[in-house]
Design a protein around this motif. Sequence first.
Motif, mmCIF file in Angstrom:
data_model
loop_
_atom_site.group_PDB
_atom_site.id
_atom_site.type_symbol
_atom_site.label_atom_id
_atom_site.label_comp_id
_atom_site.label_asym_id
_atom_site.label_seq_id
_atom_site.Cartn_x
_atom_site.Cartn_y
_atom_site.Cartn_z
ATOM 1 N N SER A 148 0.850 -1.188 0.000
ATOM 2 C CA SER A 148 0.000 0.000 0.000
ATOM 3 C C SER A 148 0.885 1.237 0.000
ATOM 4 O O SER A 148 1.853 1.326 0.758
ATOM 5 C CB SER A 148 -0.908 0.021 1.234
ATOM 6 N N TRP A 149 0.548 2.203 -0.855
ATOM 7 C CA TRP A 149 1.362 3.423 -0.936
ATOM 8 C C TRP A 149 1.230 4.262 0.331
ATOM 9 O O TRP A 149 2.224 4.702 0.898
ATOM 10 C CB TRP A 149 0.927 4.233 -2.162
ATOM 11 N N ILE A 150 0.003 4.475 0.775
ATOM 12 C CA ILE A 150 -0.219 5.379 1.904
ATOM 13 C C ILE A 150 0.035 4.705 3.248
ATOM 14 O O ILE A 150 0.568 5.322 4.173
ATOM 15 C CB ILE A 150 -1.660 5.947 1.869
ATOM 16 N N GLU A 151 -0.283 3.434 3.372
ATOM 17 C CA GLU A 151 -0.315 2.760 4.672
ATOM 18 C C GLU A 151 0.943 2.928 5.523
ATOM 19 O O GLU A 151 0.831 3.218 6.727
ATOM 20 C CB GLU A 151 -0.598 1.277 4.478
ATOM 21 N N PRO A 152 2.160 2.783 4.982
ATOM 22 C CA PRO A 152 3.326 2.923 5.861
ATOM 23 C C PRO A 152 3.455 4.308 6.498
ATOM 24 O O PRO A 152 4.107 4.460 7.528
ATOM 25 C CB PRO A 152 4.508 2.643 4.924
ATOM 26 N N GLY A 153 2.828 5.298 5.901
ATOM 27 C CA GLY A 153 2.906 6.648 6.441
ATOM 28 C C GLY A 153 1.666 7.106 7.172
ATOM 29 O O GLY A 153 1.600 8.260 7.621
ATOM 30 N N THR A 154 0.680 6.218 7.327
ATOM 31 C CA THR A 154 -0.591 6.634 7.923
ATOM 32 C C THR A 154 -0.422 7.139 9.354
ATOM 33 O O THR A 154 -0.967 8.178 9.741
ATOM 34 C CB THR A 154 -1.611 5.485 7.900
ATOM 35 N N GLY A 155 0.334 6.402 10.158
ATOM 36 C CA GLY A 155 0.532 6.830 11.539
ATOM 37 C C GLY A 155 1.206 8.191 11.619
ATOM 38 O O GLY A 155 0.850 9.021 12.456
ATOM 39 N N MET A 156 2.163 8.435 10.730
ATOM 40 C CA MET A 156 2.849 9.718 10.723
ATOM 41 C C MET A 156 1.923 10.832 10.258
ATOM 42 O O MET A 156 1.969 11.960 10.768
ATOM 43 C CB MET A 156 4.082 9.647 9.828
ATOM 44 N N LEU A 157 1.078 10.539 9.283
ATOM 45 C CA LEU A 157 0.100 11.533 8.828
ATOM 46 C C LEU A 157 -0.813 11.954 9.985
ATOM 47 O O LEU A 157 -1.109 13.142 10.157
ATOM 48 C CB LEU A 157 -0.736 10.976 7.679
ATOM 49 N N LYS A 158 -1.245 10.980 10.784
ATOM 50 C CA LYS A 158 -2.129 11.293 11.914
ATOM 51 C C LYS A 158 -1.420 12.166 12.942
ATOM 52 O O LYS A 158 -2.009 13.123 13.471
ATOM 53 C CB LYS A 158 -2.614 9.995 12.564
ATOM 54 N N ARG A 159 -0.161 11.858 13.214
ATOM 55 C CA ARG A 159 0.576 12.642 14.209
ATOM 56 C C ARG A 159 0.848 14.053 13.694
ATOM 57 O O ARG A 159 0.786 15.031 14.445
ATOM 58 C CB ARG A 159 1.878 11.929 14.572
ATOM 59 N N ALA A 160 1.147 14.152 12.388
ATOM 60 C CA ALA A 160 1.365 15.479 11.802
ATOM 61 C C ALA A 160 0.075 16.290 11.800
ATOM 62 O O ALA A 160 0.091 17.501 12.056
ATOM 63 C CB ALA A 160 1.903 15.336 10.386
ATOM 64 N N TRP A 161 -1.042 15.648 11.509
ATOM 65 C CA TRP A 161 -2.354 16.298 11.494
ATOM 66 C C TRP A 161 -2.622 16.966 12.847
ATOM 67 O O TRP A 161 -3.040 18.128 12.920
ATOM 68 C CB TRP A 161 -3.417 15.261 11.178
ATOM 69 N N ALA A 162 -2.362 16.220 13.928
ATOM 70 C CA ALA A 162 -2.598 16.766 15.269
ATOM 71 C C ALA A 162 -1.601 17.877 15.587
ATOM 72 O O ALA A 162 -1.979 18.936 16.109
ATOM 73 C CB ALA A 162 -2.496 15.650 16.305
ATOM 74 N N ALA A 163 -0.320 17.660 15.266
ATOM 75 C CA ALA A 163 0.694 18.667 15.576
ATOM 76 C C ALA A 163 0.437 19.968 14.828
ATOM 77 O O ALA A 163 0.610 21.063 15.384
ATOM 78 C CB ALA A 163 2.086 18.129 15.230
ATOM 79 N N VAL A 178 -6.884 15.664 17.120
ATOM 80 C CA VAL A 178 -6.348 16.986 16.810
ATOM 81 C C VAL A 178 -5.561 17.555 17.993
ATOM 82 O O VAL A 178 -5.081 18.681 17.934
ATOM 83 C CB VAL A 178 -7.461 17.969 16.386
ATOM 84 N N GLU A 179 -5.426 16.753 19.053
ATOM 85 C CA GLU A 179 -4.568 17.113 20.173
ATOM 86 C C GLU A 179 -3.276 16.331 20.034
ATOM 87 O O GLU A 179 -3.283 15.107 20.059
ATOM 88 C CB GLU A 179 -5.246 16.785 21.507
ATOM 89 N N PRO A 180 -2.148 17.008 19.870
ATOM 90 C CA PRO A 180 -0.905 16.291 19.598
ATOM 91 C C PRO A 180 -0.333 15.596 20.828
ATOM 92 O O PRO A 180 -0.609 15.987 21.965
ATOM 93 C CB PRO A 180 0.034 17.398 19.128
ATOM 94 N N VAL A 181 0.449 14.554 20.581
ATOM 95 C CA VAL A 181 1.260 13.958 21.639
ATOM 96 C C VAL A 181 2.332 14.984 22.008
ATOM 97 O O VAL A 181 2.937 15.611 21.140
ATOM 98 C CB VAL A 181 1.909 12.646 21.149
ATOM 99 N N GLU A 182 2.547 15.167 23.301
ATOM 100 C CA GLU A 182 3.513 16.170 23.745
ATOM 101 C C GLU A 182 4.890 15.911 23.128
ATOM 102 O O GLU A 182 5.405 14.797 23.151
ATOM 103 C CB GLU A 182 3.636 16.153 25.274
ATOM 104 N N GLY A 183 5.466 16.955 22.542
ATOM 105 C CA GLY A 183 6.793 16.851 21.947
ATOM 106 C C GLY A 183 6.818 16.483 20.485
ATOM 107 O O GLY A 183 7.865 16.557 19.842
ATOM 108 N N ASP A 184 5.666 16.088 19.926
ATOM 109 C CA ASP A 184 5.635 15.701 18.515
ATOM 110 C C ASP A 184 6.057 16.851 17.605
ATOM 111 O O ASP A 184 5.559 17.975 17.739
ATOM 112 C CB ASP A 184 4.224 15.253 18.115
ATOM 113 N N PHE A 185 6.959 16.582 16.705
ATOM 114 C CA PHE A 185 7.444 17.560 15.722
ATOM 115 C C PHE A 185 7.980 18.831 16.387
ATOM 116 O O PHE A 185 7.880 19.919 15.823
ATOM 117 C CB PHE A 185 6.348 17.897 14.704
ATOM 118 N N ALA A 186 8.556 18.652 17.575
ATOM 119 C CA ALA A 186 9.088 19.819 18.292
ATOM 120 C C ALA A 186 10.142 20.543 17.466
ATOM 121 O O ALA A 186 10.224 21.769 17.484
ATOM 122 C CB ALA A 186 9.670 19.380 19.634
#
Length: 217
Positions: free
Chosen positions: A118-133, A164-172
């Motif tokens: 899957s093209w998107i699947e390996p990056g799905t978790g990162m997309l979600k974390r970026a979305w919140a950050a 939409v609430e980021p994990v603390e420190g994400d993309f700091a």
Amino acid sequence: MSYEDDEYEFMPALSTALADPSEGVRTLDGWRIERAGLIRGAAGDGTIYDPLGPEGGGFPTRPGGTPVYVIAREDAPGTPVAVLVHPGESVPVRTQEWGDRVATPSGLAVVHASPSTSWIEPGTGMLKRAWAALHARAAEDSWRLECLREMLQRASVDPSAWPVEPVEGDFANDWLMIPDEDGTGTVLGVLADPDGSNTTECLDTEGNTVGVLLTLE
């Protein structure tokens, strides 16, 4: 190749840092070089791409994990200028004379070694974390959130149930390393220029390809 006043001017500092690699951060000649960790996964070849983009670059993986380094200016540690993926054993001392453009229209570049087809699947978790950050910094960086939103819509991905609430420190410092979706590997994400990034091979003193640079400026 001379590295004065060009996009690879950090190469001498990077080479020095990798000649004596250590965990954590090194500062040399005005550059901040941080070992982000190891890209792990079951695939024999890793991928550098935008999960919502049309193309990507590849690299051979190193057994046990492929080291990755984030390069930034010492006086601007929160704005990476490049990421080095280092599958080779020897130290990179120069780059190829040319590179390849990598489209990063969502503003997110991802490095993974997942065998998923899957093209998107390996990056799905990162997309979600970026979305919140990016929601958390929308007041000062709303254009990044809008780029990501637009590309999600184009890919028919509905983020309405994503946090939409980021994990603390994400993309700091505009990058993040997390486990992959299966929990067996790792994924690196870094905020990139929606107008595109570049990948360039790095060579050792004998001219062997030992790494790939993702330049973000």
